[in-house]
Enzyme design. Structure first.
Site: not given
Ligand code: 13P
Length: 283
Positions: A82, A180-181, A208-210, A230, A232-233
């Site tokens: 990523d 993101h975040g 991204h940034g879901a 995607n 992550a956070t």
């Molecule tokens: P989040 O941290 O907002 O879920 O974004 C994840 C992301 O897009 C990783 O590439």
């Protein structure tokens, strides 16, 4: 099962009008939680690591963990780099047997982004590994890169068409208002822009940034053509919540116990996100 190419998963998702969840793992417990959740729901899944995670452990370490966990699983699993920050890192991920890579040139000018994405695509083609690139800028903080929400540039649909044709990439991450975040207010996604991009670009599109985006907005983006989402956070938060709650017991000092609590939280969250993506029983 051996790991699969994420392109295979994304093309199936595109045909079936659902999305594959791509989950960022930071440690062994998160790798296990993501695969356990996908197994329980018979869902394809993508595990991904950012450059800072790769610095923390290594490409080979994550490859080994994911391959080991995937070996007995009967679901398709892809391992993705990523936000690949350089041509060299993308190449290293291929050497480490990652099954897809992202080259993130979104901080560069349109021309330079196109140039580096094309370069990676040419190399990856030889290795038969699909490439994701990003056009426009997703706001917020990913790894050590901070983009203020105000400056986040949304993807221009005509540029997206040109970019895809010129570079030969296999999937495109677009900026339509996610960050993101976490968000300060409720994020407003630009669905009209997504429709325009979808009309002009035929390859799978990536959101991204879901984390923190309401489920209904993610589902709507999927109906309009998003094939990979995607997260992550929210996974980091879930893991930390489990660990913190377990460590409230001051007599607990066994890492297996508190990391195990983190793993359970991540598994539940990933199961929820897989349902939002609509990928249950899609194997
Ligand atoms: P989040 O941290 O907002 O879920 O974004 C994840 C992301 O897009 C990783 O590439």
């Amino acid at each position: 099962m051996a790991l699969v190419s994420s392109l295979e998963l994304l093309e199936m998702a595109q045909q079936g009008h659902y999305a594959v969840g791509a989950f960022n793992a930071e440690n062994m417990e998160m790798v296990q939680a993501i695969i356990e959740a996908a197994k329980e729901l018979n869902s394809p899944v993508i595990i991904q690591t950012t450059p800072s995670t790769v610095d923390y452990a290594s490409l080979d370490m994550f490859r080994a963990m994911v391959y080991e966990e995937a070996k007995e699983a009967k679901i398709p699993i892809a391992l993705h780099l990523d936000h690949g920050s350089s041509f060299e890192l993308c190449q290293a991920a291929i050497n480490a047997q990652y099954t897809s890579v992202m080259i993130d040139g979104s901080k560069l000018s349109f021309e330079m982004n196109m140039e580096v994405s094309k370069r990676v695509t040419q190399i990856e083609k030889l290795a038969n590994v699909p490439v994701e690139a990003e056009l426009g800028t997703v706001g917020g903080k990913e790894d050590n890169h901070v983009v203020s929400e105000k400056d986040a540039l949304y993807t221009n649909p005509l540029q997206a068409k040109e970019f895809v044709e010129e570079t030969g990439i296999q999937s495109l991450a677009i900026a339509i208002g996610t960050a993101h975040g976490f968000y300060k207010g409720e994020p407003k996604l630009d669905f009209d822009r997504l429709k325009e991009i979808r009309d002009l670009v035929s390859i799978p599109l990536v959101l991204h940034g879901a984390s923190g985006v309401p489920d209904e907005a993610v589902k709507k983006a999927i109906t309009l053509g998003i094939c990979k989402v995607n997260f992550a956070t929210e996974l980091r938060v879930a893991f930390t919540k489990g660990v913190r709650e377990a460590l409230a017991d001051i007599n607990l000092y066994d890492p297996k116990k508190y990391n195990g609590a983190g793993r359970r939280e991540v598994k539940q969250l990933v199961m929820d996100k897989i349902r939002v993506c609509g990928s249950v029983d899609r194997i």
